[in-house]
Write a protein that holds these residues in place. Structure first.
Motif, short mmCIF file in Angstrom:
data_model
loop_
_atom_site.label_atom_id
_atom_site.label_comp_id
_atom_site.label_asym_id
_atom_site.label_seq_id
_atom_site.Cartn_x
_atom_site.Cartn_y
_atom_site.Cartn_z
N GLU A 141 63.55 41.15 40.36
CA GLU A 141 63.61 42.55 38.71
C GLU A 141 62.36 42.54 38.06
O GLU A 141 61.93 43.20 38.14
CB GLU A 141 64.79 43.01 38.26
CG GLU A 141 66.03 43.09 38.95
CD GLU A 141 67.13 42.96 38.97
OE1 GLU A 141 67.87 42.40 37.50
OE2 GLU A 141 68.30 42.91 39.43
N ALA A 142 62.04 41.18 37.83
CA ALA A 142 61.09 41.30 36.07
C ALA A 142 59.70 41.71 37.37
O ALA A 142 58.91 42.02 37.12
CB ALA A 142 61.00 39.55 35.64
N CYS A 143 60.00 40.99 38.29
CA CYS A 143 58.62 41.59 39.03
C CYS A 143 58.14 43.53 39.35
O CYS A 143 56.79 43.66 39.26
CB CYS A 143 58.36 40.67 40.44
SG CYS A 143 58.19 39.08 40.78
N ARG A 144 59.20 43.96 39.71
CA ARG A 144 59.11 45.26 40.20
C ARG A 144 58.85 45.72 38.40
O ARG A 144 58.01 46.56 38.43
CB ARG A 144 60.64 45.34 40.88
CG ARG A 144 60.37 45.28 42.16
CD ARG A 144 61.24 45.48 43.37
NE ARG A 144 60.74 44.94 44.06
CZ ARG A 144 61.77 44.47 45.15
NH1 ARG A 144 63.01 44.17 45.03
NH2 ARG A 144 61.51 43.78 46.65
N ILE A 147 55.20 46.31 38.01
CA ILE A 147 53.70 46.41 38.85
C ILE A 147 54.56 47.55 38.26
O ILE A 147 53.77 48.96 39.18
CB ILE A 147 54.09 46.07 40.01
CG1 ILE A 147 55.10 46.48 41.00
CG2 ILE A 147 53.91 44.56 40.10
CD1 ILE A 147 54.85 45.72 42.00
N SER A 148 55.54 48.52 37.79
CA SER A 148 55.98 49.73 37.73
C SER A 148 55.43 50.70 36.76
O SER A 148 54.44 49.49 35.93
CB SER A 148 57.21 50.22 37.49
OG SER A 148 57.06 49.27 36.46
N GLU A 149 55.35 51.65 37.22
CA GLU A 149 54.33 52.48 35.56
C GLU A 149 54.59 52.42 34.41
O GLU A 149 56.14 52.01 33.51
CB GLU A 149 54.25 54.06 36.26
CG GLU A 149 53.33 55.06 34.89
CD GLU A 149 53.60 56.72 35.90
OE1 GLU A 149 53.00 56.81 35.28
OE2 GLU A 149 54.08 56.81 37.07
N GLY A 150 53.93 51.49 33.83
CA GLY A 150 54.27 51.14 32.11
C GLY A 150 54.61 49.92 32.11
O GLY A 150 54.18 49.38 30.98
N GLY A 151 54.40 49.12 33.00
CA GLY A 151 55.31 47.70 33.26
C GLY A 151 54.13 46.95 32.47
O GLY A 151 52.33 47.50 32.50
N SER A 156 48.09 45.41 31.71
CA SER A 156 47.03 45.01 31.72
C SER A 156 45.98 45.21 32.72
O SER A 156 44.98 45.57 32.10
CB SER A 156 47.41 43.35 31.76
OG SER A 156 48.52 43.02 31.17
N LEU A 157 46.55 45.84 34.06
CA LEU A 157 45.38 46.39 35.06
C LEU A 157 44.51 47.34 33.97
O LEU A 157 42.65 47.39 34.00
CB LEU A 157 45.70 46.72 36.62
CG LEU A 157 44.68 46.65 37.49
CD1 LEU A 157 43.29 45.66 37.22
CD2 LEU A 157 45.77 46.82 38.59
N ASP A 158 45.63 48.63 33.34
CA ASP A 158 44.21 48.98 33.54
C ASP A 158 43.58 49.00 32.16
O ASP A 158 42.86 49.56 32.09
CB ASP A 158 45.45 50.72 32.57
CG ASP A 158 45.92 51.26 33.73
OD1 ASP A 158 45.56 51.60 34.69
OD2 ASP A 158 46.65 51.74 33.09
N SER A 159 44.08 48.85 31.15
CA SER A 159 43.74 47.64 29.99
C SER A 159 41.99 47.57 30.41
O SER A 159 41.22 47.33 30.64
CB SER A 159 44.02 46.80 29.23
OG SER A 159 43.21 47.15 28.36
N PHE A 160 42.12 46.11 31.28
CA PHE A 160 41.10 45.88 31.84
C PHE A 160 39.95 46.48 32.95
O PHE A 160 38.31 46.64 32.43
CB PHE A 160 41.35 44.72 33.12
CG PHE A 160 40.61 44.01 33.89
CD1 PHE A 160 40.01 42.85 33.15
CD2 PHE A 160 40.12 43.96 35.16
CE1 PHE A 160 38.92 41.95 33.94
CE2 PHE A 160 39.80 43.43 35.85
CZ PHE A 160 38.21 42.06 35.58
#
Length: 170
Positions: A141-144, A147-151, A156-160
């Protein structure tokens, strides 16, 4: 490896064994409890509702896939990163159990011990197994969520990517 194979086979628990090396000697002794194949989409198998556990060498990809799928693990690390990955699954995340036992500098385990470990691991009424399955579901549940929108991983990926894009534009 012979003890591991014999232990899984002797556990009487149904199994799917993926072996990239020639395993005809193992295929012939599976009887009707097991299936030995040369390849599979591991994440898809782990995410299938009929999968109850995962015996893994604890490579990083297998570790991540087990966590994502929320599947408890039996760990059998051999070398390199597999040993700390096993420790993470068993001691830190508490979603697994080690198959190996240390005797001096040797890691030994008999087929009888492996068969018993597999039977107990797959016993849905066992308290230890219930706890591992619960921890595995929590981590999935934590993984999902990450990786969900806003997770956290999504952000972090968007920021990178934004940082890289700025640096490239200069």
């Amino acid at each position: 490896m012979d003890e591991l194979v014999a232990g899984v086979r002797n556990s009487s628990v149904p199994y799917l064994w993926v072996s990239r090396v020639e395993a005809s000697w193992f295929k012939e002794s599976c009887e009707d409890r097991g299936l030995v194949i040369p390849w599979c989409d591991q994440l898809r198998v782990l995410c299938h509702s009929s999968t109850g556990g995962f015996l893994t060498h604890c490579g990083w990809n297998s570790t991540l896939e087990a966590v994502y799928a929320g599947i408890p693990t039996l760990t059998f690390p051999i070398f390199w990163d597999q040993v700390p990955n096993s420790k993470q699954l068993v001691e830190e995340w508490k979603m697994g159990r080690s198959v190996r036992s240390e005797v001096g500098t040797e890691n030994l385990v008999s087929r009888e011990e492996i068969a018993e470990i597999v039977r107990n691991f797959m016993n849905l009424d066992c308290n230890e197994g219930k706890e591992m399955r619960g921890k595995a579901r929590q981590l999935a549940e934590a993984c999902r969520g990450a990786i969900s929108e806003g997770g956290s991983s999504d952000v972090s990926l968007d920021s990178f990517i934004k940082v890289l894009s700025k640096g490239h534009a200069d």
